[in-house]
Write a protein that holds these residues in place. Structure first.
Motif, short mmCIF file in Angstrom:
data_model
loop_
_atom_site.label_atom_id
_atom_site.label_comp_id
_atom_site.label_asym_id
_atom_site.label_seq_id
_atom_site.Cartn_x
_atom_site.Cartn_y
_atom_site.Cartn_z
N UNK A 83 0.67 -1.24 0.26
CA UNK A 83 0.03 -0.10 0.04
C UNK A 83 0.81 1.17 -0.13
N UNK A 84 2.08 1.29 0.84
CA UNK A 84 2.80 2.38 0.80
C UNK A 84 3.49 2.60 -0.48
N UNK A 135 -6.90 5.43 -3.40
CA UNK A 135 -7.07 4.64 -2.30
C UNK A 135 -6.36 3.19 -2.83
N UNK A 136 -5.98 2.37 -1.78
CA UNK A 136 -5.43 0.88 -2.20
C UNK A 136 -6.05 -0.06 -1.16
N UNK A 184 -7.68 -7.62 3.18
CA UNK A 184 -6.74 -8.00 4.13
C UNK A 184 -6.01 -6.41 4.93
N UNK A 185 -6.22 -5.53 3.96
CA UNK A 185 -5.91 -4.08 4.47
C UNK A 185 -6.08 -2.97 3.34
N UNK A 186 -6.63 -1.84 3.87
CA UNK A 186 -6.94 -0.77 2.91
C UNK A 186 -6.81 0.50 3.40
N UNK A 187 -6.57 1.50 2.81
CA UNK A 187 -6.18 2.96 2.94
C UNK A 187 -6.81 3.74 1.90
N UNK A 188 -7.68 4.69 2.57
CA UNK A 188 -8.26 5.75 1.63
C UNK A 188 -7.18 7.13 1.69
N UNK A 205 -5.62 -3.56 -5.56
CA UNK A 205 -6.39 -2.74 -6.23
C UNK A 205 -6.09 -1.35 -6.05
N UNK A 206 -6.16 -0.36 -6.78
CA UNK A 206 -5.80 1.01 -6.88
C UNK A 206 -6.96 1.88 -7.50
#
Length: 163
Positions: A40-41, A55-56, A66-70, A137-138
């Motif tokens: 993600x980073x 967002x990823x 498993x993980x996400x970041x907006x 996914x991005x």
């Protein structure tokens, strides 16, 4: 009578061995949290350098988040769309851009009926060797091809661990 006895012994050994083998734990590769965070980073860093707010989402081998970041300044739809792109890449074992191209063929029209499968770029399968263990996914860049560049940049951050 001897044939019956031999058959009985053979079938009994299968019945006894079957449950013992079924109790063995399944061992499989999957996405770790450390790996998901690094991906993600890496994706965010690439898109930020390119001037995109994204967002990823990372899905695991089972297609679960498993993980996400907006990302800062992203639209509200980007999280869900990034999840669907990652899910598409995982379940189809190919990029969501490749799925988009397949959907153009009438023979693959059925793909449009699978829940959460989308035909737009930005989803990339996450592979450990040749085994697909998840998806990235991005969403948010102006075009799925640009989202995919960022997803690949994230995967590149963990490439050594995926060999």
């Amino acid at each position: 009578m001897r044939r019956v006895a031999v058959a009985f012994v053979a079938s009994t050994s299968i019945l006894v061995a079957g449950p013992a083998l079924a109790q063995a734990p399944q061992v499989e590769k999957n996405v770790s949290m450390t790996m998901a965070m690094a991906i993600m980073q890496g994706a965010l860093d690439q898109c930020t350098r390119d001037g995109y707010k994204v967002s990823v989402v990372i899905v695991d081998k089972g297609g679960n988040v498993a993980a996400s970041v907006r990302g800062d300044g992203t639209g509200p739809h980007t999280m869900d769309f990034a999840r669907m792109k990652a899910y598409t890449a995982r379940t189809r074992n190919q990029t969501s851009l490749a799925t988009m191209k397949q959907m153009e063929d009438p023979a693959f029209a059925f793909l449009r009926q699978i829940p959460n499968v989308v035909g737009v770029g930005g989803g990339v399968p996450l592979k450990a060797g040749n085994e697909v263990i998840g998806g990235v996914g991005v969403s948010g860049a102006p075009g799925g091809e640009k989202d995919e560049v960022c997803a690949n940049a994230g995967i590149a951050k963990v490439a050594d661990a995926l060999k």
